[in-house]
Design an enzyme around this catalytic site. Structure first.
Site, PDB file in Angstrom:
ATOM      1  N   SER A 103      18.020  43.298   5.417  1.00  0.00           N
ATOM      2  CA  SER A 103      18.185  44.322   6.461  1.00  0.00           C
ATOM      3  C   SER A 103      19.435  44.505   6.715  1.00  0.00           C
ATOM      4  O   SER A 103      20.481  43.993   6.443  1.00  0.00           O
ATOM      5  CB  SER A 103      17.720  43.615   7.435  1.00  0.00           C
ATOM      6  OG  SER A 103      17.628  44.159   8.900  1.00  0.00           O
ATOM      7  N   TYR A 154      15.918  35.744  13.025  1.00  0.00           N
ATOM      8  CA  TYR A 154      15.727  36.840  12.242  1.00  0.00           C
ATOM      9  C   TYR A 154      16.926  37.184  11.451  1.00  0.00           C
ATOM     10  O   TYR A 154      17.109  37.296  10.281  1.00  0.00           O
ATOM     11  CB  TYR A 154      14.769  37.986  12.824  1.00  0.00           C
ATOM     12  CG  TYR A 154      14.712  39.186  12.185  1.00  0.00           C
ATOM     13  CD1 TYR A 154      13.617  38.938  11.080  1.00  0.00           C
ATOM     14  CD2 TYR A 154      15.745  40.375  12.201  1.00  0.00           C
ATOM     15  CE1 TYR A 154      13.762  40.158  10.215  1.00  0.00           C
ATOM     16  CE2 TYR A 154      15.400  41.305  11.200  1.00  0.00           C
ATOM     17  CZ  TYR A 154      14.449  41.284  10.129  1.00  0.00           C
ATOM     18  OH  TYR A 154      14.301  42.368   9.509  1.00  0.00           O
TER      19      TYR A 154
HETATM   20  N1  LIG Z   1      10.623  47.762   9.838  1.00  0.00           N
HETATM   21  C1  LIG Z   1      12.180  47.841   9.864  1.00  0.00           C
HETATM   22  O1  LIG Z   1      12.538  48.407  10.967  1.00  0.00           O
HETATM   23  C2  LIG Z   1      12.774  46.851   9.002  1.00  0.00           C
HETATM   24  C3  LIG Z   1      14.195  46.836   8.947  1.00  0.00           C
HETATM   25  C4  LIG Z   1      14.562  46.212   8.193  1.00  0.00           C
HETATM   26  C5  LIG Z   1      14.175  45.294   7.288  1.00  0.00           C
HETATM   27  N2  LIG Z   1      12.831  45.373   7.378  1.00  0.00           N
HETATM   28  C6  LIG Z   1      12.185  44.295   6.538  1.00  0.00           C
HETATM   29  O2  LIG Z   1      11.200  44.865   5.591  1.00  0.00           O
HETATM   30  C7  LIG Z   1      10.216  44.049   5.347  1.00  0.00           C
HETATM   31  C8  LIG Z   1       8.835  44.699   5.293  1.00  0.00           C
HETATM   32  O3  LIG Z   1       8.784  44.823   6.736  1.00  0.00           O
HETATM   33  P1  LIG Z   1       7.800  46.157   7.298  1.00  0.00           P
HETATM   34  O4  LIG Z   1       9.020  46.816   8.077  1.00  0.00           O
HETATM   35  O5  LIG Z   1       7.123  46.863   6.493  1.00  0.00           O
HETATM   36  O6  LIG Z   1       6.779  45.003   8.409  1.00  0.00           O
HETATM   37  P2  LIG Z   1       5.460  45.003   8.519  1.00  0.00           P
HETATM   38  O7  LIG Z   1       4.877  46.434   8.620  1.00  0.00           O
HETATM   39  O8  LIG Z   1       5.069  44.222   9.821  1.00  0.00           O
HETATM   40  O9  LIG Z   1       4.899  44.490   7.027  1.00  0.00           O
HETATM   41  C9  LIG Z   1       5.216  43.143   6.815  1.00  0.00           C
HETATM   42  C10 LIG Z   1       4.475  42.712   5.752  1.00  0.00           C
HETATM   43  O10 LIG Z   1       4.642  41.231   5.374  1.00  0.00           O
HETATM   44  C11 LIG Z   1       3.329  40.546   5.285  1.00  0.00           C
HETATM   45  N3  LIG Z   1       3.668  39.087   5.904  1.00  0.00           N
HETATM   46  C12 LIG Z   1       4.079  38.807   6.964  1.00  0.00           C
HETATM   47  N4  LIG Z   1       3.939  37.615   7.178  1.00  0.00           N
HETATM   48  C13 LIG Z   1       3.179  37.117   5.838  1.00  0.00           C
HETATM   49  C14 LIG Z   1       2.652  35.762   5.617  1.00  0.00           C
HETATM   50  N5  LIG Z   1       2.731  34.819   6.298  1.00  0.00           N
HETATM   51  N6  LIG Z   1       2.253  35.644   4.268  1.00  0.00           N
HETATM   52  C15 LIG Z   1       2.021  36.515   3.609  1.00  0.00           C
HETATM   53  N7  LIG Z   1       2.498  38.144   3.892  1.00  0.00           N
HETATM   54  C16 LIG Z   1       3.320  38.042   4.980  1.00  0.00           C
HETATM   55  C17 LIG Z   1       2.441  41.383   6.116  1.00  0.00           C
HETATM   56  O11 LIG Z   1       1.039  41.103   5.439  1.00  0.00           O
HETATM   57  P3  LIG Z   1      -0.018  40.231   6.368  1.00  0.00           P
HETATM   58  O12 LIG Z   1       0.092  40.330   7.703  1.00  0.00           O
HETATM   59  O13 LIG Z   1      -1.345  41.059   5.826  1.00  0.00           O
HETATM   60  O14 LIG Z   1       0.165  38.890   5.613  1.00  0.00           O
HETATM   61  C18 LIG Z   1       3.025  42.897   5.889  1.00  0.00           C
HETATM   62  O15 LIG Z   1       2.388  43.378   4.658  1.00  0.00           O
HETATM   63  C19 LIG Z   1      10.601  42.590   6.126  1.00  0.00           C
HETATM   64  O16 LIG Z   1      11.050  41.736   5.151  1.00  0.00           O
HETATM   65  C20 LIG Z   1      11.344  43.138   7.223  1.00  0.00           C
HETATM   66  O17 LIG Z   1      12.218  42.150   7.676  1.00  0.00           O
HETATM   67  C21 LIG Z   1      11.959  45.955   8.190  1.00  0.00           C
END
Ligand SMILES: NC(=O)c1ccc[n+]([C@@H]2O[C@H](COP(=O)([O-])OP(=O)(O)OC[C@H]3O[C@@H](n4cnc5c(N)ncnc54)[C@H](OP(=O)(O)O)[C@@H]3O)[C@@H](O)[C@H]2O)c1
Length: 262
Positions: A140, A153
């Site tokens: 990130s 985080y």
């Molecule tokens: N969105 C942003 O602004 C942003 C910015 C920078 C980095 N990121 C990073 O991008 C990545 C993806 O995030 P996103 O934005 O797509 O968020 P999201 O929509 O909340 O998706 C997160 C994913 O992680 C899975 N997950 C969470 N806890 C889990 C667990 N205990 N076991 C297995 N799977 C788990 C969730 O699936 P289930 O809930 O079905 O398990 C979901 O598919 C993350 O690493 C986040 O830190 C996001």
């Protein structure tokens, strides 16, 4: 064993899975999708199959659990599959003062963002090397600065960046690519789970999940060590390096507080 692209966190962040599915002709492998919500994974697998591509394998696992990564490995072996590419995308954040937030939830965040990512990166090194594949770890913009108001985080993402860069170097002589993808704000379920409302300044840096996934895929295939998604975010990281740390901490704190008031 048949090689696959193993993608975690594919139940909500579906963009990476869709990009890897669309480019199967390039990297050569079918997908295996990991998350907790099986219904979401099955829907995504169905959507990918509907485009005429092979239906991804669905693996339902909670990566907060100590045995989460070994459960993934056992399930893959039982199906005669092994990763050629590992995409560690699963992760979540929590907003609030570290001392006030639940310790258990913050430790669970470390379990998913750090421990599971590390285990999934290391446990498949041999199969990834055998298939001359690689590891794409989602860090990130938060990896580049401390985050008052989301301390654990930000620290977890600093770990992902540092670990991935070192692994990139260590595994390069085995022909294994390792890339850290550093997105800025992306509109997904992440914000709701983290309890975040983005301030206007942060929204200016927002990119779609599809765009970020394509940037991550291209950088990974090109063997890049780190990719910061988007020109605005690249400029932001360059500016961060010029600002004294004490001022940076105050700015992050104030920006977060402004977002929390919305
Ligand atoms: N969105 C942003 O602004 C942003 C910015 C920078 C980095 N990121 C990073 O991008 C990545 C993806 O995030 P996103 O934005 O797509 O968020 P999201 O929509 O909340 O998706 C997160 C994913 O992680 C899975 N997950 C969470 N806890 C889990 C667990 N205990 N076991 C297995 N799977 C788990 C969730 O699936 P289930 O809930 O079905 O398990 C979901 O598919 C993350 O690493 C986040 O830190 C996001």
């Amino acid at each position: 064993m048949k090689p696959v692209v193993l993608i975690t966190g594919a139940s909500s962040g579906t963009a990476l899975a869709k990009v890897f599915a669309a480019h199967q002709h390039e990297h050569g492998h079918e997908l295996a999708l990991v998350a907790r919500r099986q219904d979401r994974l099955e829907t995504l697998a169905g959507e990918i199959a509907a485009t005429g591509r092979p239906r991804p394998t669905v693996i339902t696992v909670d990566l907060e659990r100590r045995d989460g990564a070994s459960a993934v490995s056992a399930e893959l072996s039982s199906l005669g599959l092994e990763p050629a590419i590992v995409v560690n995308n699963a992760g979540f954040g929590l907003r609030g003062a570290a001392a006030a937030l639940s310790r258990d939830e913050q430790l669970a965040m470390i379990d998913v963002n750090v421990r599971a990512l590390t285990e999934m990166s290391l446990m498949f090194v041999d199969s990834v090397a055998r298939h001359r594949g690689g590891i794409l770890n989602v860090a990130s913009l938060a990896a580049f600065l401390p985050g008052p108001g989301m301390a654990v985080y930000y620290a977890s993402k600093a770990y992902v960046l540092s670990f991935s860069e070192a692994l990139h170097r260590e595994l390069s002589e085995r022909g294994v690519r390792v890339t850290a993808l550093c997105p800025g704000p992306v509109p997904t379920e992440f914000q709701a789970r983290a309890g975040l409302s983005l301030p206007a300044a942060a929204r200016m840096l927002e990119l779609s999940a599809e765009r970020v996934a394509q940037i991550g895929y291209d950088a990974f295939m090109a063997g890049k060590r780190v990719v910061i998604a988007g020109i605005g975010n690249r400029i932001a990281v360059s500016l961060m390096r010029l600002v004294p740390h004490a001022l940076l901490l105050r700015l992050v704190d104030q920006t977060r507080a402004a977002g929390a008031e919305k």
